[in-house]
Motif scaffolding. Structure first.
Motif, PDB file in Angstrom:
ATOM      1  N   THR A 185       0.820  -1.487  -0.013  1.00  0.00           N
ATOM      2  CA  THR A 185      -0.037   0.349  -0.192  1.00  0.00           C
ATOM      3  C   THR A 185       1.061   0.856  -0.281  1.00  0.00           C
ATOM      4  N   VAL A 186       0.506   2.272  -1.195  1.00  0.00           N
ATOM      5  CA  VAL A 186       0.772   3.374  -0.447  1.00  0.00           C
ATOM      6  C   VAL A 186       0.437   5.002  -0.601  1.00  0.00           C
ATOM      7  N   ASP A 187       0.084   5.551   0.727  1.00  0.00           N
ATOM      8  CA  ASP A 187      -0.188   6.428   1.054  1.00  0.00           C
ATOM      9  C   ASP A 187      -0.134   7.792  -0.324  1.00  0.00           C
ATOM     10  N   ARG A 188      -0.722   8.791   0.022  1.00  0.00           N
ATOM     11  CA  ARG A 188      -0.820   9.914  -0.825  1.00  0.00           C
ATOM     12  C   ARG A 188       0.431  10.328  -0.670  1.00  0.00           C
ATOM     13  N   ASN A 189       0.997  10.127   0.258  1.00  0.00           N
ATOM     14  CA  ASN A 189       2.171  10.867   1.039  1.00  0.00           C
ATOM     15  C   ASN A 189       4.089  10.328   0.356  1.00  0.00           C
ATOM     16  N   GLY A 190       3.631   8.803  -0.063  1.00  0.00           N
ATOM     17  CA  GLY A 190       4.344   7.902  -1.114  1.00  0.00           C
ATOM     18  C   GLY A 190       4.961   7.245   0.297  1.00  0.00           C
ATOM     19  N   VAL A 191       4.607   6.832   1.412  1.00  0.00           N
ATOM     20  CA  VAL A 191       4.801   6.097   2.726  1.00  0.00           C
ATOM     21  C   VAL A 191       4.097   5.020   2.084  1.00  0.00           C
ATOM     22  N   THR A 192       5.241   3.843   2.095  1.00  0.00           N
ATOM     23  CA  THR A 192       4.694   2.595   1.651  1.00  0.00           C
ATOM     24  C   THR A 192       4.409   1.534   2.695  1.00  0.00           C
ATOM     25  N   THR A 193       3.832   0.687   3.409  1.00  0.00           N
ATOM     26  CA  THR A 193       3.603  -0.474   4.045  1.00  0.00           C
ATOM     27  C   THR A 193       3.167  -1.911   3.086  1.00  0.00           C
ATOM     28  N   VAL A 194       3.718  -2.573   3.258  1.00  0.00           N
ATOM     29  CA  VAL A 194       4.030  -4.110   3.094  1.00  0.00           C
ATOM     30  C   VAL A 194       3.488  -5.108   3.923  1.00  0.00           C
ATOM     31  N   THR A 195       2.687  -5.405   3.695  1.00  0.00           N
ATOM     32  CA  THR A 195       2.168  -6.437   4.494  1.00  0.00           C
ATOM     33  C   THR A 195       1.925  -8.033   4.136  1.00  0.00           C
ATOM     34  N   ALA A 196       2.205  -9.307   3.946  1.00  0.00           N
ATOM     35  CA  ALA A 196       2.494 -10.510   3.869  1.00  0.00           C
ATOM     36  C   ALA A 196       2.378 -11.347   5.265  1.00  0.00           C
ATOM     37  N   PRO A 197       1.252 -11.551   5.719  1.00  0.00           N
ATOM     38  CA  PRO A 197       1.070 -12.233   6.722  1.00  0.00           C
ATOM     39  C   PRO A 197       1.421 -14.177   7.069  1.00  0.00           C
ATOM     40  N   ARG A 198       1.834 -14.699   5.610  1.00  0.00           N
ATOM     41  CA  ARG A 198       2.220 -16.102   5.642  1.00  0.00           C
ATOM     42  C   ARG A 198       3.363 -16.350   4.959  1.00  0.00           C
ATOM     43  N   MET A 199       3.925 -15.082   4.215  1.00  0.00           N
ATOM     44  CA  MET A 199       5.703 -15.324   3.921  1.00  0.00           C
ATOM     45  C   MET A 199       6.390 -14.555   4.076  1.00  0.00           C
ATOM     46  N   CYS A 200       7.546 -15.585   4.511  1.00  0.00           N
ATOM     47  CA  CYS A 200       8.539 -14.697   4.570  1.00  0.00           C
ATOM     48  C   CYS A 200       8.909 -13.491   4.389  1.00  0.00           C
ATOM     49  N   ASP A 201       9.614 -12.674   5.124  1.00  0.00           N
ATOM     50  CA  ASP A 201      10.708 -11.390   5.004  1.00  0.00           C
ATOM     51  C   ASP A 201      10.744 -11.683   3.740  1.00  0.00           C
ATOM     52  N   SER A 202      12.344 -12.542   4.360  1.00  0.00           N
ATOM     53  CA  SER A 202      13.244 -12.119   3.156  1.00  0.00           C
ATOM     54  C   SER A 202      12.658 -12.661   1.416  1.00  0.00           C
ATOM     55  N   ALA A 203      11.777 -13.508   1.516  1.00  0.00           N
ATOM     56  CA  ALA A 203      10.865 -13.740   0.408  1.00  0.00           C
ATOM     57  C   ALA A 203      10.050 -13.115  -0.386  1.00  0.00           C
ATOM     58  N   ALA A 204       9.420 -12.303   0.728  1.00  0.00           N
ATOM     59  CA  ALA A 204       8.892 -10.949   0.084  1.00  0.00           C
ATOM     60  C   ALA A 204       9.743  -9.973  -0.359  1.00  0.00           C
ATOM     61  N   ALA A 205      11.107  -9.793   0.361  1.00  0.00           N
ATOM     62  CA  ALA A 205      12.024  -8.637   0.214  1.00  0.00           C
ATOM     63  C   ALA A 205      12.419  -8.932  -1.660  1.00  0.00           C
ATOM     64  N   ASP A 206      12.830 -10.438  -1.764  1.00  0.00           N
ATOM     65  CA  ASP A 206      12.893 -11.246  -3.532  1.00  0.00           C
ATOM     66  C   ASP A 206      12.189 -10.461  -3.646  1.00  0.00           C
ATOM     67  N   MET A 207      10.710 -11.191  -4.113  1.00  0.00           N
ATOM     68  CA  MET A 207       9.796 -10.720  -4.798  1.00  0.00           C
ATOM     69  C   MET A 207       9.717  -9.157  -5.260  1.00  0.00           C
ATOM     70  N   LEU A 208      10.065  -8.585  -4.685  1.00  0.00           N
ATOM     71  CA  LEU A 208       9.499  -6.620  -4.433  1.00  0.00           C
ATOM     72  C   LEU A 208      10.630  -6.306  -5.696  1.00  0.00           C
ATOM     73  N   ARG A 209      11.655  -6.189  -4.719  1.00  0.00           N
ATOM     74  CA  ARG A 209      13.311  -6.352  -5.680  1.00  0.00           C
ATOM     75  C   ARG A 209      12.663  -7.119  -7.698  1.00  0.00           C
ATOM     76  N   ARG A 210      12.599  -8.103  -7.678  1.00  0.00           N
ATOM     77  CA  ARG A 210      12.158  -8.666  -8.784  1.00  0.00           C
ATOM     78  C   ARG A 210      11.719  -7.751  -9.282  1.00  0.00           C
ATOM     79  N   ILE A 211      10.540  -7.487  -9.025  1.00  0.00           N
ATOM     80  CA  ILE A 211       9.594  -6.554  -9.205  1.00  0.00           C
ATOM     81  C   ILE A 211       9.883  -4.951  -9.545  1.00  0.00           C
ATOM     82  N   ALA A 212      11.398  -5.023  -8.656  1.00  0.00           N
ATOM     83  CA  ALA A 212      11.585  -2.915  -9.567  1.00  0.00           C
ATOM     84  C   ALA A 212      12.929  -3.730 -11.124  1.00  0.00           C
ATOM     85  N   ASP A 213      13.322  -4.541 -10.559  1.00  0.00           N
ATOM     86  CA  ASP A 213      14.121  -5.713 -11.651  1.00  0.00           C
ATOM     87  C   ASP A 213      12.955  -5.093 -13.693  1.00  0.00           C
TER      88      ASP A 213
END
Length: 150
Positions: free
Chosen positions: A16-44
């Protein structure tokens, strides 16, 4: 803006990205490292698809389509087949070039695109063409084949 991705194990990742650019990432059943890896792939993927010129994300689509290329301000010496880009880098358009991310060689088509940048074509396939800026930004680095200079 909300982005919801489901991976093969059906683990939700919500950004979630609010109007001020503040982001919130919610991944309740996903490892934080796996979520970070997925976000890096999206960024790439987003970086790879970005055009080779600076853009203003708040600009209207018509303004975006006509943004200046990185080579803006370049000049062509057609007789010598030499292009000097907006940064002062000189490109020999008389030779052939190879791009790291494409098969085959590229050569200058003899024309410039609407922004004044040389249009390169794949040798033997003139229907495959890109501006020199796009070739460098999306498929590069590029290097001269035999006889060219960068």
């Amino acid at each position: 803006m909300n982005i919801r991705l489901i991976d093969y194990d059906e683990q939700a990742l919500v950004v979630t990205v609010d109007r001020n650019g503040v982001t919130t990432v919610t991944a309740p059943r996903m490892c934080d490292s796996a979520a970070a890896d997925m976000l890096r792939r999206i960024a790439d993927q987003l970086d790879a698809g970005h055009p080779p010129y600076p853009c203003d994300p708040t600009a209207a689509p018509a303004e975006h389509d006509h943004a200046e290329t990185l080579g803006h301000g370049g000049s062509l010496d057609a007789d010598r087949r030499v292009w000097t880009d907006g940064t002062g880098h000189v490109w020999d358009l008389s030779g052939r070039w190879t791009a790291a991310e494409t098969p085959g060689e590229w050569e200058w088509s003899g024309r410039l695109d609407s922004s004044g940048t040389p249009v390169m074509t794949v040798v033997g396939s003139p229907e495959v063409h890109e501006s020199l800026d796009v070739l460098r930004a999306l498929y590069g680095p590029i290097s001269p084949s035999v006889g060219g200079r960068s």
